[in-house]
Design a protein around this motif. Sequence first.
Motif, PDB file in Angstrom:
ATOM      1  N   UNK A 183       0.857  -1.186   0.000  1.00  0.00           N
ATOM      2  CA  UNK A 183       0.000   0.000   0.000  1.00  0.00           C
ATOM      3  C   UNK A 183       0.889   1.230   0.000  1.00  0.00           C
ATOM      4  N   UNK A 184       0.811   2.027  -1.073  1.00  0.00           N
ATOM      5  CA  UNK A 184       1.633   3.226  -1.200  1.00  0.00           C
ATOM      6  C   UNK A 184       0.773   4.413  -1.621  1.00  0.00           C
ATOM      7  N   UNK A 185       1.313   5.613  -1.387  1.00  0.00           N
ATOM      8  CA  UNK A 185       0.712   6.848  -1.905  1.00  0.00           C
ATOM      9  C   UNK A 185      -0.768   6.968  -1.539  1.00  0.00           C
ATOM     10  N   UNK A 186      -1.084   6.857  -0.271  1.00  0.00           N
ATOM     11  CA  UNK A 186      -2.429   6.964   0.307  1.00  0.00           C
ATOM     12  C   UNK A 186      -3.334   5.794  -0.047  1.00  0.00           C
ATOM     13  N   UNK A 187      -2.840   4.780  -0.705  1.00  0.00           N
ATOM     14  CA  UNK A 187      -3.647   3.593  -0.957  1.00  0.00           C
ATOM     15  C   UNK A 187      -3.951   2.855   0.337  1.00  0.00           C
ATOM     16  N   UNK A 220       3.909   2.254   2.705  1.00  0.00           N
ATOM     17  CA  UNK A 220       4.869   3.293   2.358  1.00  0.00           C
ATOM     18  C   UNK A 220       4.161   4.593   1.992  1.00  0.00           C
ATOM     19  N   UNK A 221       4.745   5.711   2.349  1.00  0.00           N
ATOM     20  CA  UNK A 221       4.352   7.030   1.865  1.00  0.00           C
ATOM     21  C   UNK A 221       2.856   7.296   1.976  1.00  0.00           C
ATOM     22  N   UNK A 222       2.341   7.157   3.184  1.00  0.00           N
ATOM     23  CA  UNK A 222       0.936   7.456   3.417  1.00  0.00           C
ATOM     24  C   UNK A 222      -0.010   6.320   3.154  1.00  0.00           C
ATOM     25  N   UNK A 223       0.487   5.188   2.690  1.00  0.00           N
ATOM     26  CA  UNK A 223      -0.376   4.028   2.515  1.00  0.00           C
ATOM     27  C   UNK A 223      -0.819   3.472   3.855  1.00  0.00           C
ATOM     28  N   UNK A 224      -1.861   2.636   3.834  1.00  0.00           N
ATOM     29  CA  UNK A 224      -2.384   2.071   5.072  1.00  0.00           C
ATOM     30  C   UNK A 224      -2.806   0.619   4.863  1.00  0.00           C
TER      31      UNK A 224
END
Length: 543
Positions: free
Chosen positions: A337-341, A365-369
Motif C-alpha cells: 500500500x503506497x501513496x495513500x492507498x 509506504x508514503x501514506x499508505x495504510x
Amino acid sequence: MCTDAFAQQVIANGTVVTAGPSTTTAANGSSGIGLWALNNGEITSSAPITVTTSGSGGAHAAVAESDGSIDVFAGSTLTTTGASAFGAFASGGGTITLEDGTRIIARASALRSALGGTINATNVVASTTGSNTIGANADRGTIILQGGSITTSSGTLNHGLGVTTSGSIEATGVTVSASGEGISATSGGQATFTGGTITSAMTGANASLGSVIAISNASITATGANIAGVRSGNSTVTLSNSSVSTTSTATTGANAIGLLAENNGTLSATGSNVTTSGALSTGAQANTGGTVNLAGSAAARTRIMTQNVNTRGVVTTGGTINVSFTDVFTGSHAIVAENTGQIHFRDGTPTVNATGTNLVGLAVNQGGRIDSTGPLTVNMLAPASGGSAGRTAAYVHDGGQLALAPGAVFNITGGVGGAGITIDNSILEAPVDQLTINLNSSATTGSTGVISINAGQANISNLTVGGLSAGSGVYARGAGSQAVITGTSRFDISASSPNFYELTSTSFLPVGGIIATGFSTTGVTPSTAFHASDGATILALDR
C-alpha cells in the motif's frame, strides 16, 4: 413465397419469405445484402441455407431492421468477404435468430446489433477475418449467445465481445478467442458472461466509462504484455467462481495485472483464482480512485498467486482494496500500500504467503495504510531451491500506517535470518496487540522480532517473540527511534548474531522496468530481548 435455388438477394419488405438453400450476391452496399427483412417482414428457412456476399460497404449476409425478423435454420452458413460486411446485423427493432450450429465467417463483425436490434444465437460458430473487427458487437442493441464460439483474427482492436452505448450481451457457455480484448464494454454497455472461456492477446475483460460486466463460473486467460486479466475503469465488474490468468512466453506477460480497478472503477472477485506468471506482474491492483474487493467463503476462498520472482501480490497506489476469505501467494512483496492507498483485511482469516529473497509480506509506504479487523497470518518462506535472506513480515516506511487487530501471527520459516516487523520513519499510533512473531530460519544466523529505525516509533502490547532463530526481541536504533512494549510479553531468545533488513530504495514497486527494492543488512549484537543503540529508546511497561 419461396425463392429459387441459387437465387440472388432475398428481401421481405412487410411480407413473409422462405429462403432457398443458397443465396449469393456480389453488389456493394445494400444491394449486396443476402437476406434482408424490414418493415415487419419475415424471412424463414426450413432447411440449412448458405448465404455468401462478396460486396463491401454494407453487403451483409443477413439484415433485420424496422421490426423485421430472420430465422436461420440450424446448420446454415453465412459468409461475407467484402470490407465492412457483417455476418448478421439486427437494427431498429429487427430480430435475427440463428439456430443450432449455424456457422458465420465475416470480414467485419460476425454478429452486430444496434438501435434496439436483437440477435439470438444458439451454438453458433462465428469468426472474423478482417482487421479492427469485433466478433459479436452490441451498440444500443442486444445479443444473446447460448454456447458456440467467437473467434477474431489478428489485431489488437479485434475484440471477441464488444458492447457499447447501453448495448447488452448475454453469453452462456461460449468460447471466446480474441486477438484483441476478450470482452470490451464501454460507454454504458452491459455484458454478462457465464460458464464459458476467454482467451485473449489483450485484456481478458475490460469495462470503461460507466459500463457493467458480470462474469461467473468462467475461465479467462490473457497472454499479452502491459494488459490485465480483468479491468474496471469508472465501471463495475463482478467476478464469481472463476479463474483469471495472465501468462508469459519469452517477453510477453511482463507488467500484466490479474485484476485492475482504477479511475473510480470497482472490481469484486468472489471465490475466484487469479494467477500471474509474467515478469513484473501483479495479482490484484487498485490505482487512484479504484476499488478491488476480494472475497469468498469458507468453502470457496479467493486465491491470488504470482508465479514469478519479480512480481507483486496485492497492490494499491491511491485506491482501496478490501480482503476477506482470501489467500495470497507471491514470489516477491505480497501486500503493498503506497501513496495513500488503503488495504483492509476483513473476515475469513486471510493469509499472506511470500517465498524468496529480499521481500516483504506487508509493505506500507508514503501514506499508505494496511489494517485488519480479525486475525491475519503472514508466512515468509524460503524457496525449495535453497536458502533465502532479506525477509520481513511487515515493513512500515516513510509515513506508512499499520493497524492490525489482535492475534496477528508472523512466521519466518527456513532460509537465513529474517525479521518480524520494522517501523522505519513511521509511527504506529495504536498498539498492535497480541502479535506473535515466530522466527524459525537457520539457527546459524539470528533473526529480530521488532525493529524501530530512522525515528520510527513502534507500539506493541502483549508481544510474543520466539523460535529457533530468535536472536533479538526488540531493537531500536538512532535518535528519535522508540519502541514501546506494554502488557504481558514473552521473549524466547536462543540464537546468536541476529540481524535485520533496512530498505534502501524509496518504493516497494517497480520503477523503470525493474523491481527497484533494495535492502541493507544490519547485525544486532549482542543477542538479547531488548537492545537500544545510538540514542534510541525502548520502554517496556506493564500496563
